[in-house]
Design a protein around this motif. Sequence first.
Motif, PDB file in Angstrom:
ATOM      1  N   VAL A 432       0.839  -1.208   0.000  1.00 15.15           N
ATOM      2  CA  VAL A 432       0.000   0.000   0.000  1.00 15.15           C
ATOM      3  C   VAL A 432       0.865   1.245   0.000  1.00 15.15           C
ATOM      4  CG1 VAL A 432      -1.665   1.329   1.341  1.00 15.15           C
ATOM      5  CG2 VAL A 432      -1.949  -1.151   1.101  1.00 15.15           C
ATOM      6  N   LEU A 433       1.899   1.255   0.842  1.00 16.69           N
ATOM      7  CA  LEU A 433       2.748   2.441   0.965  1.00 16.69           C
ATOM      8  C   LEU A 433       3.514   2.733  -0.316  1.00 16.69           C
ATOM      9  CD1 LEU A 433       3.701   4.591   3.007  1.00 16.69           C
ATOM     10  CD2 LEU A 433       5.608   3.074   3.568  1.00 16.69           C
ATOM     11  N   LEU A 434       4.022   1.696  -0.957  1.00 19.10           N
ATOM     12  CA  LEU A 434       4.828   1.889  -2.167  1.00 19.10           C
ATOM     13  C   LEU A 434       3.982   2.007  -3.433  1.00 19.10           C
ATOM     14  CD1 LEU A 434       7.734  -0.654  -1.501  1.00 19.10           C
ATOM     15  CD2 LEU A 434       7.664   1.798  -1.004  1.00 19.10           C
ATOM     16  N   GLY A 435       2.715   1.577  -3.352  1.00 15.11           N
ATOM     17  CA  GLY A 435       1.891   1.532  -4.557  1.00 15.11           C
ATOM     18  C   GLY A 435       1.606   2.877  -5.184  1.00 15.11           C
ATOM     19  N   GLY A 436       1.622   3.956  -4.397  1.00 11.08           N
ATOM     20  CA  GLY A 436       1.267   5.271  -4.943  1.00 11.08           C
ATOM     21  C   GLY A 436       2.427   6.080  -5.467  1.00 11.08           C
ATOM     22  N   ILE A 437       3.673   5.571  -5.301  1.00  9.63           N
ATOM     23  CA  ILE A 437       4.839   6.367  -5.682  1.00  9.63           C
ATOM     24  C   ILE A 437       4.909   6.581  -7.192  1.00  9.63           C
ATOM     25  CG2 ILE A 437       7.356   6.429  -5.724  1.00  9.63           C
ATOM     26  CD1 ILE A 437       7.372   5.052  -3.033  1.00  9.63           C
ATOM     27  N   LEU A 438       4.833   5.502  -7.967  1.00  7.50           N
ATOM     28  CA  LEU A 438       4.933   5.633  -9.425  1.00  7.50           C
ATOM     29  C   LEU A 438       3.748   6.396 -10.028  1.00  7.50           C
ATOM     30  CD1 LEU A 438       6.469   2.215 -10.528  1.00  7.50           C
ATOM     31  CD2 LEU A 438       7.560   4.464 -10.455  1.00  7.50           C
ATOM     32  N   PHE A 501      -7.068  -1.760  -3.846  1.00  6.49           N
ATOM     33  CA  PHE A 501      -7.753  -0.467  -3.716  1.00  6.49           C
ATOM     34  C   PHE A 501      -6.879   0.534  -2.974  1.00  6.49           C
ATOM     35  CE2 PHE A 501     -10.377   2.579  -1.461  1.00  6.49           C
ATOM     36  CZ  PHE A 501     -11.237   3.021  -2.447  1.00  6.49           C
ATOM     37  N   LEU A 502      -6.338   0.133  -1.814  1.00  2.41           N
ATOM     38  CA  LEU A 502      -5.548   1.058  -1.011  1.00  2.41           C
ATOM     39  C   LEU A 502      -4.215   1.385  -1.667  1.00  2.41           C
ATOM     40  CD1 LEU A 502      -6.247  -0.377   2.559  1.00  2.41           C
ATOM     41  CD2 LEU A 502      -7.239   1.663   1.500  1.00  2.41           C
ATOM     42  N   SER A 503      -3.666   0.438  -2.427  1.00  6.54           N
ATOM     43  CA  SER A 503      -2.419   0.698  -3.140  1.00  6.54           C
ATOM     44  C   SER A 503      -2.611   1.808  -4.172  1.00  6.54           C
ATOM     45  CB  SER A 503      -1.933  -0.579  -3.822  1.00  6.54           C
ATOM     46  OG  SER A 503      -0.750  -0.345  -4.539  1.00  6.54           O
ATOM     47  N   GLY A 504      -3.726   1.734  -4.919  1.00  3.95           N
ATOM     48  CA  GLY A 504      -4.024   2.813  -5.859  1.00  3.95           C
ATOM     49  C   GLY A 504      -4.373   4.108  -5.151  1.00  3.95           C
ATOM     50  N   LEU A 545      -9.596  11.910  -5.298  1.00  3.34           N
ATOM     51  CA  LEU A 545      -8.527  11.232  -6.039  1.00  3.34           C
ATOM     52  C   LEU A 545      -8.274   9.833  -5.492  1.00  3.34           C
ATOM     53  CD1 LEU A 545      -6.288  11.442  -8.211  1.00  3.34           C
ATOM     54  CD2 LEU A 545      -4.787  12.341  -6.410  1.00  3.34           C
ATOM     55  N   ALA A 546      -8.364   9.681  -4.168  1.00  2.00           N
ATOM     56  CA  ALA A 546      -8.170   8.367  -3.555  1.00  2.00           C
ATOM     57  C   ALA A 546      -9.244   7.385  -4.018  1.00  2.00           C
ATOM     58  CB  ALA A 546      -8.186   8.487  -2.031  1.00  2.00           C
ATOM     59  N   LEU A 547     -10.479   7.837  -4.056  1.00  2.00           N
ATOM     60  CA  LEU A 547     -11.562   6.973  -4.537  1.00  2.00           C
ATOM     61  C   LEU A 547     -11.341   6.590  -5.996  1.00  2.00           C
ATOM     62  CD1 LEU A 547     -14.669   8.745  -2.943  1.00  2.00           C
ATOM     63  CD2 LEU A 547     -13.584   6.623  -2.186  1.00  2.00           C
ATOM     64  N   LEU A 548     -10.924   7.559  -6.798  1.00  2.00           N
ATOM     65  CA  LEU A 548     -10.724   7.316  -8.232  1.00  2.00           C
ATOM     66  C   LEU A 548      -9.596   6.316  -8.476  1.00  2.00           C
ATOM     67  CD1 LEU A 548     -10.618  10.113 -10.930  1.00  2.00           C
ATOM     68  CD2 LEU A 548      -9.027   8.221 -10.999  1.00  2.00           C
ATOM     69  N   THR A 549      -8.412   6.603  -7.925  1.00  2.00           N
ATOM     70  CA  THR A 549      -7.263   5.737  -8.184  1.00  2.00           C
ATOM     71  C   THR A 549      -7.424   4.383  -7.489  1.00  2.00           C
ATOM     72  OG1 THR A 549      -6.123   6.873  -6.347  1.00  2.00           O
ATOM     73  CG2 THR A 549      -5.633   7.608  -8.592  1.00  2.00           C
ATOM     74  N   GLY A 550      -8.101   4.380  -6.334  1.00  2.00           N
ATOM     75  CA  GLY A 550      -8.369   3.107  -5.674  1.00  2.00           C
ATOM     76  C   GLY A 550      -9.272   2.223  -6.503  1.00  2.00           C
TER      77      GLY A 550
END
Length: 571
Positions: A432-438, A501-504, A545-550
């Motif tokens: 989850v923590l690393l999923g949003g970096i890229l 979901f949380l990764s996105g 944005l969290a809902l969208l990317t998740g």
Amino acid sequence: VSICFAGEDHKYADGEKIILWANKVGPYRNPQETYEYYSLPFCKPEKIIDRSETLGEALSGYELVMSPIKIEFKVPTTTEVLCELKDGLNDDEVAQFQHAVQNQYWFEFFLDELPIWGLVGDTTDDEGTEEYFIWAHQSFLIKYNSDRVIEVTLNQEKPVKLKARTPFTWTYNVKWEETDLTFEERFDRYLDDTFFEHQIHWFSIFNSFMMVIFLVGLVSIILMRTLKKDITRFSKEAEDLETEGDVGDESGWKQVRGDVFRAPPRLTLFSALIGTGTQILVLVLIVICLAIGFYHNHPYYRRGTIATTFVAVYSFTAFISGYVSGSYYLKNGGKNWIRCYIYTATIFPGVVFTLSFLLNFVAIGYGSLAHIPIGTMLIMLLIWVGVAFPVTLAGTVFGRNIGGKPDFPCRIHPSPKSIPTKRAYQELWVHVLLGGILPFGSIFIETYFVFTAFWQYKYYYVFGFLLLVYIILLIVTVCVTIVSTYFLLNAEDYRWQWMSFLSGASTSCYVYLYAIYYFFKKTKMSGFFQITYYFGYMAMFCFGLALLTGAVGFLGTQMFVHRIYRMIHVD
């Protein structure tokens, strides 16, 4: 008294009156801290006439009132007296203007929908003593082409020192000049092409595109090589050991096929989140495409158009959220579909309304135009209850009846399989923590341009760039969550739904951290009002944005998981 503005064709006859609308004043460094124009002791007309705002204008904080300055098409004027202050300003009025000048107050006019800006006053340093003055004369240079207004320039003259009981006169004049610029080009001077079309903008797109190629290639390798090899070996062993009813002691993603389609915990909340996120996914795409159409089909900027479009499209795309959440909820054995429907219909607007309501208290306490009028809030509430709620209900019912049938490629085991102990880097929170970096890296530069446009008085118009970056964000998010899910399943951990979901969604955390950096390093905002509005609005933005990317992370991963387990022909 309020009136509506006619003349939508922007054509005028010689001598026809053109209304100059006064909008707001406020400190230059705090864009949202704006007040009514006549909150400062300018020359007021005998009767304040308001212009009726659209829904988008009201949400954007516009409060237009008719200015007493008289302007007639192609009719120049010499110096005209606006009002004469024979007794000058009193002490309170001088203090008001001094506060405005000290905080670099600016004001905004509109003439034929063209914005005009100016400073209330300035300071001088006279022998070490700081003197405050205001501009008492406004000179309008208006350029026209045939029967249309093309350009308006405001020059301010005649500085008057702020000193109580000193007589002076507010004056203005109007000049007219013909120009060769066409009506379609008249808004170009407000668009900062040197900023938005800078070389770094193109470089960021290229950089994000290369990231997409890399990630798509990585996912292709996983699908075409690793998975193909795994499935071939698994099928061979299954044929050899079919009489034993198991596939040996091999570990990996194949061993959790009986649990991978088990319903996620908190199914109702999860269904509502992915349904709402899918709606926002489609909503943003539609609004961006419509924005591209607005700027190509309308040669002038329509105030509040984007906000109005957002509200309207959100109401009707509520069907999508209801369909996705309702079908997923029933497909995974959900029983209380009404609760799922209520969660879906309220989770996003509930957070937005709550934050807006709290920010409204701050704005009302400051007497700022940034507050949303009670009437507008009631209209929004009626749209939500009268349109979005029923449309969400229709989508939920439709989703239950059409898409609610389970279609899992593998049978779910009655009892869940125990999850083996994993190394620290394989834990869910690491994914989850690393999923949003890229994903954040793919939109980092565009985020800077969007923030600058919203918080620093620039018109954002490069919606083509935004559409491309949006598509790149979706692709990168899907690829990252697929790779994370593959490694998670290989560790025999089948809790991929919430992880994907949380990764996105973690992309929004990095955006909010960047928003904090942007506030302290790229702006000069100050004061409780502006700080609460900045971080309040950024919280709403990042929640959406969290809902969208998740949602896009989960939906892409769901297709991947269904695909790889459908390739296994052993139950």
